[in-house]
Design an enzyme around this catalytic site. Structure first.
Site, mmCIF file in Angstrom:
data_model
loop_
_atom_site.group_PDB
_atom_site.id
_atom_site.type_symbol
_atom_site.label_atom_id
_atom_site.label_comp_id
_atom_site.label_asym_id
_atom_site.label_seq_id
_atom_site.Cartn_x
_atom_site.Cartn_y
_atom_site.Cartn_z
ATOM 1 N N HIS A 1 -6.954 -4.778 10.827
ATOM 2 C CA HIS A 1 -7.069 -4.294 8.938
ATOM 3 C C HIS A 1 -5.603 -5.319 8.380
ATOM 4 C CE1 HIS A 1 -4.420 -0.716 9.480
ATOM 5 N NE2 HIS A 1 -3.077 -1.668 10.126
ATOM 6 N N ASP B 1 0.925 -1.159 -0.155
ATOM 7 C CA ASP B 1 0.207 -0.051 -0.063
ATOM 8 C C ASP B 1 1.080 1.212 0.344
ATOM 9 O OD1 ASP B 1 1.116 -0.653 2.370
ATOM 10 O OD2 ASP B 1 -0.904 -0.906 3.422
ATOM 11 N N ASN C 1 -7.264 -2.683 14.571
ATOM 12 C CA ASN C 1 -8.780 -3.203 14.335
ATOM 13 C C ASN C 1 -8.738 -4.377 13.514
ATOM 14 O OD1 ASN C 1 -7.856 -1.989 12.284
ATOM 15 N ND2 ASN C 1 -9.041 -0.076 12.297
ATOM 16 N N GLU D 1 -9.222 -1.381 6.050
ATOM 17 C CA GLU D 1 -10.295 -2.012 6.679
ATOM 18 C C GLU D 1 -11.323 -2.375 7.383
ATOM 19 O OE1 GLU D 1 -8.831 0.035 9.307
ATOM 20 O OE2 GLU D 1 -7.933 2.214 8.209
#
Ligand code: PGA
Length: 257
Positions: free
Chosen positions: A138, A67, A136, A143
């Protein structure tokens, strides 16, 4: 999923670097999927040392990163382009033609995402994908709520992710709001996956990954349960609240990397 329990960050980094080196030794034209963030920094450092000491042949290697932040140029000090250049590409003298990251400042981001997918396909796919895990859950910048069928796309970052990454920026507000990231499906296409987790900050995510049998789009890392060859290297801090860890269960398979 095979879980390798290690003591600390250094041990995790050494083990991960060994696995990267083993991959490259067994296939000199390997395609490595790479990650950024605090987690893999030690792995890259250890890999560079190993590669130089052992004189590993890297001229046929190709890399694809997961990314990049939208809006940052490759020269931006907080870009993942620069992170990779500093931590890995330059120390190993990899040629620019060997290394790939999605361009966060491409004029047409959707076209850039398609181009990136095409490039990965053209080299025959990724042999080994390195991953971190967000608090979280990811993976890459996918996400919670991202479709498991997603390919490379633009993702709006969660406030908690921007908060977690604010430590790399001068001001919290400077953390970009969007990223271009390989999708879950792009990640799962890799032939093998190595996920690293270190530190207490990750303990709840690691617990959920290892203890919850469900695969749910609100917890992106759970998609890895659909992949046959996933190895997790986690340290004691990241495993602190996991009740049962280091024995791979009978149905798990671990492919030697
Ligand atoms: P970190 O990020 O390595 O900086 O903790 C991991 C991630 O968010 O995937």
């Amino acid at each position: 999923m095979q879980v390798i329990r290690v003591k600390n960050y250094n041990e995790m980094s050494e083990k991960a670097a060994d696995m990267l080196a083993a991959q490259v030794k067994s296939k000199s034209d390997s395609v490595l999927g790479l990650a950024t963030g605090g987690t893999p920094e030690g792995t890259y450092k250890a890999f560079v040392q190993k590669a130089l000491q052992e004189n590993l042949s890297l001229s046929e290697l190709t890399t694809f990163n997961l990314d990049e932040y939208v809006g940052l140029s490759p020269q931006h000090p907080k870009s993942y382009h620069l992170y990779m250049k500093n931590h890995l590409f330059q120390p190993l003298a990899l040629q620019p033609s060997q290394t790939n990251l999605p361009r966060g400042n491409a004029p047409h981001l959707e076209k850039e995402a398609e181009r990136y997918e095409r490039m990965i396909k053209e080299v025959g796919g990724i042999d080994l994908q390195l991953l971190g895990i967000g608090e979280n859950g990811h993976i890459g910048f996918n996400e919670p709520g991202t479709s498991f069928t997603s390919r490379t796309h633009i993702e709006k970052l969660n406030p908690t992710t921007r908060e977690a990454n604010a430590r790399y920026f001068e001001n919290k507000e400077d953390v970009p709001e969007h990223a271009i990231t390989m999708g879950i499906s792009s990640i799962l296409d890799s032939r093998s996956i190595l996920l690293l987790a270190s530190g207490e900050r990750k303990k709840e995510a690691v617990k959920r990954l290892l203890e919850d049998e469900n695969t749910r789009e609100d917890f992106p890392a759970s998609s890895l349960k659909n992949h046959p060859y996933v190895t997790i290297i986690a340290d004691e801090h990241a495993l602190a609240v996991v009740s049962k860890t280091d024995e791979p269960s009978e149905k798990d398979e671990a492919k030697p990397l």
